[in-house]
Design a protein around this motif. Structure first.
Motif, PDB file in Angstrom:
ATOM      1  N   ILE A  96       4.282   5.234 -15.446  1.00 28.44           N
ATOM      2  CA  ILE A  96       3.529   3.944 -15.909  1.00 28.44           C
ATOM      3  C   ILE A  96       3.041   3.218 -17.151  1.00 28.44           C
ATOM      4  CG2 ILE A  96       0.371   3.526 -15.976  1.00 28.44           C
ATOM      5  CD1 ILE A  96       0.201   6.103 -14.841  1.00 28.44           C
ATOM      6  N   ALA A  97       3.258   3.508 -18.310  1.00 31.32           N
ATOM      7  CA  ALA A  97       3.776   2.771 -19.481  1.00 31.32           C
ATOM      8  C   ALA A  97       5.007   1.934 -19.047  1.00 31.32           C
ATOM      9  CB  ALA A  97       3.867   3.464 -20.862  1.00 31.32           C
ATOM     10  N   GLY A  98       6.049   2.454 -18.700  1.00 24.32           N
ATOM     11  CA  GLY A  98       7.335   2.226 -18.461  1.00 24.32           C
ATOM     12  C   GLY A  98       7.018   1.104 -17.048  1.00 24.32           C
ATOM     13  N   LEU A  99       6.715   1.365 -16.471  1.00 21.83           N
ATOM     14  CA  LEU A  99       6.483  -0.025 -15.541  1.00 21.83           C
ATOM     15  C   LEU A  99       5.801  -1.239 -15.978  1.00 21.83           C
ATOM     16  CD1 LEU A  99       4.618   2.157 -12.197  1.00 21.83           C
ATOM     17  CD2 LEU A  99       6.926   1.432 -12.493  1.00 21.83           C
ATOM     18  N   ALA A 100       4.936  -1.315 -16.661  1.00 27.54           N
ATOM     19  CA  ALA A 100       4.551  -2.158 -17.252  1.00 27.54           C
ATOM     20  C   ALA A 100       4.796  -2.876 -19.259  1.00 27.54           C
ATOM     21  CB  ALA A 100       2.687  -1.545 -17.987  1.00 27.54           C
ATOM     22  N   SER A 150       0.471  -0.922   0.380  1.00 27.23           N
ATOM     23  CA  SER A 150      -0.126  -0.477  -0.222  1.00 27.23           C
ATOM     24  C   SER A 150       0.495   1.036  -0.304  1.00 27.23           C
ATOM     25  CB  SER A 150      -0.892  -0.212   1.532  1.00 27.23           C
ATOM     26  OG  SER A 150      -0.217   0.530   2.611  1.00 27.23           O
ATOM     27  N   ILE A 151       0.449   2.375  -0.422  1.00 25.83           N
ATOM     28  CA  ILE A 151       1.082   3.685  -0.883  1.00 25.83           C
ATOM     29  C   ILE A 151       0.246   4.801   0.108  1.00 25.83           C
ATOM     30  CG2 ILE A 151      -0.283   3.958  -3.224  1.00 25.83           C
ATOM     31  CD1 ILE A 151       3.334   4.926  -3.840  1.00 25.83           C
ATOM     32  N   ARG A 200       8.763   6.271  -3.784  1.00 20.94           N
ATOM     33  CA  ARG A 200       7.640   5.491  -3.440  1.00 20.94           C
ATOM     34  C   ARG A 200       7.307   4.287  -4.401  1.00 20.94           C
ATOM     35  NH1 ARG A 200       4.484  10.385  -3.637  1.00 20.94           N
ATOM     36  NH2 ARG A 200       2.970   9.863  -2.641  1.00 20.94           N
ATOM     37  N   LEU A 201       7.153   4.581  -5.541  1.00 19.00           N
ATOM     38  CA  LEU A 201       6.578   3.223  -6.327  1.00 19.00           C
ATOM     39  C   LEU A 201       8.035   2.321  -6.019  1.00 19.00           C
ATOM     40  CD1 LEU A 201       5.976   5.635  -9.907  1.00 19.00           C
ATOM     41  CD2 LEU A 201       4.445   3.868  -8.323  1.00 19.00           C
ATOM     42  N   ALA A 241      -1.364   2.800 -12.164  1.00 24.87           N
ATOM     43  CA  ALA A 241       0.202   2.400 -12.237  1.00 24.87           C
ATOM     44  C   ALA A 241      -0.270   0.580 -11.373  1.00 24.87           C
ATOM     45  CB  ALA A 241       1.109   2.818 -10.926  1.00 24.87           C
ATOM     46  N   GLY A 242      -1.624   0.519 -10.758  1.00 29.91           N
ATOM     47  CA  GLY A 242      -1.908  -1.131 -10.649  1.00 29.91           C
ATOM     48  C   GLY A 242      -2.995  -1.531 -11.391  1.00 29.91           C
TER      49      GLY A 242
END
Ligand code: EPU
Length: 434
Positions: free
Chosen positions: A382-386, A15-16, A409-410, A246-247
């Motif tokens: 966000i795109a980079g995370l996926a 959680s954040i 935080r991410l 992001a989730g």
């Protein structure tokens, strides 16, 4: 200039906590100009834009201290009522000082903000509203000079709608000026955004008489003076939405805590329509991911409809959704800077006439991309995370304007994201060459 290096494809977990709302804090800090007493503002996010607002207030004779999440502020002297170009050009929210300064000191000089990377951003509504209260406004040498007429500002009935409907900061400016005007002011087509409601509630706690905030008709009965503000800023709904996206793209059941789900109804509804569940428990929101999100049609409009500030972040989700999404931007028709960069990552997006058509692809691939504004930058992260592989997002200073310690935080949620500074980058290049 710093960049982010993101290793995509990690699942997030945990959680954040959400920060205080930047767009509530920026105008609220300026109410310190309207009282001689010491004000205290809590839940302030540590952001570059807040630093800029503090610098503007300092120039205007306000003494400030910033400790942790709290800023205290007190007017020390009133010699200078000019907010200079060097600061206002860095951040349009500098224009928030116009109404408070005018009401408190009878005169305000604020550099005219130019266009910005979201396109044309006029301030005609701010000026029209203040003029309706009797302010005498001239524009000279790139500065707006506003003066109170003999006899002071007087309450009036003001229609504050522009070509895109209501305006958040124009409502804020006129509301602040009207609080110390004589008589009653009615603002029609007022902004209903939670940030404007927070400002109104803060002013009320200082002794202002305001009714109807949160609706398109705000009624203000002028008072002679205000006492100190002791106010805690609302949670940031845009940051909340960004973490939820992001989730959703990484299909991770992350929880965002300390937020206001009631400020995000349009975003939550859109996510559900895309097949992404969001569980609501008190002040927490948990993503209930799905295998692959479905395409959707979304139009940005003033609150309570879908916010323009979440348009870029949701574009990242749409880029990976099944089917063709249509994203219509009604607040800033040119605000599609994320599209071209997402295309570099393999997204299929075409943009014309204030509308993006996004044909979802099953995967994005990491690429070097560039943040060109705050929310477009968030969308690229966000795109980079996926994405499959490594994404380098440069010009992270845009992201620093609105997201507090974003990478840290991410990272706590399990994202592999690191910040590199220019010096480190040069080192990397030198190493590679060697
Ligand atoms: N507009 C006019 N005339 C005006 C003022 C605005 O025509 O005098 C138009 C704008 O061009 C736009 C629409 O009205 O089409 C709405 O703009 P608004 O005035 O509401 O924007 P703002 O108050 O300048 C705030 C946020 C923005 C957010 C918008 C819309 C702050 C500091 N900024 O700007 O936040 O996009 O409201 O919700 O509160 C961001 O955080 O990334 C950001 C850009």
């Amino acid at each position: 200039m710093d960049s982010y290096i993101i290793e995509g494809g990690q699942s997030l977990r945990g959680s954040i906590g959400v920060s205080g709302a930047k767009n509530a804090a920026l105008p609220i800090l300026t109410v310190a100009l309207m009282t001689g007493e010491t004000c205290s503002f809590g839940n302030i996010p540590a952001l570059r834009d807040i630093q800029t607002q503090i610098k503007i207030l300092n120039t205007l004779g306000v003494e400030t201290t910033w400790k942790g999440k709290t800023i205290t502020a007190r007017v020390k002297d009133t010699y200078n009522s000019t907010a200079p170009y060097e600061l206002v050009k860095q951040m349009r929210a500098g224009v928030c000082v116009l109404g408070p300064l005018l009401a408190a000191r009878g005169e305000a000089v604020v550099s005219l903000p130019g266009g910005c990377n979201l396109g044309e951003r006029p301030i005609d509504l701010h000026l029209r509203g203040l003029e309706a209260l009797g302010a005498i406004i001239t524009i000279n040498g790139g500065d707006i000079t506003a003066k109170v007429p003999k006899g002071g500002l007087k309450g009036a009935e003001i229609y504050l709608g522009g070509k895109a409907g209501s305006s958040v900061l124009a409502t804020d400016n006129v509301m602040c000026a009207a609080v110390l005007a004589k008589g009653t002011t009615v603002i029609e087509c007022a902004a209903c955004e939670p940030e404007t409601v927070d400002l109104a509630n803060c002013l009320i706690s200082m002794g202002a008489k305001i009714e109807g905030h949160g609706s398109p008709r705000i009624v203000i009965h002028g008072v002679k003076k205000l006492k100190a503000a002791n106010w805690s800023i609302i949670p940031d709904r845009i940051e909340t939405a960004t973490f939820l996206m992001a989730g959703a793209v990484t299909r991770s059941p992350i929880t965002v805590t300390g937020t206001r789900p009631d400020h995000l109804l349009a975003v939550l509804d859109t996510m559900r329509r895309m097949g992404v569940g969001v569980e609501r428990k008190g002040t927490s929101l948990t993503v209930v991911p799905c295998e692959r999100a479905k395409a959707c049609e979304v139009t940005t409009l003033p609150h309570p409809a879908f916010p323009t500030d979440v348009q870029s972040p949701i574009m990242a989700l749409m880029a990976l959704a099944e089917g063709t999404s249509i994203l219509t931007e009604r607040i800033y028709p040119d605000r599609f800077m994320a599209a071209a960069e997402l295309r570099r990552m393999g997204a299929t997006i075409s943009v014309a006439n204030g509308q993006a058509v996004i044909q979802g692809v099953p995967k994005l691939s990491g690429a070097p991309v560039m943040a060109s504004d705050l929310r477009a930058g968030a969308a690229l992260v966000i795109a980079g995370l996926a994405a499959v592989g490594t994404t380098k997002v440069s010009r992270v200073y845009h992201i620093d304007r609105g997201y507090e310690r974003f990478e840290e935080r991410l990272g706590k949620l399990g994202a592999k994201i690191t910040r590199i500074s220019e010096a480190a980058e040069e080192g990397l290049t030198a190493g590679a060459a060697g």
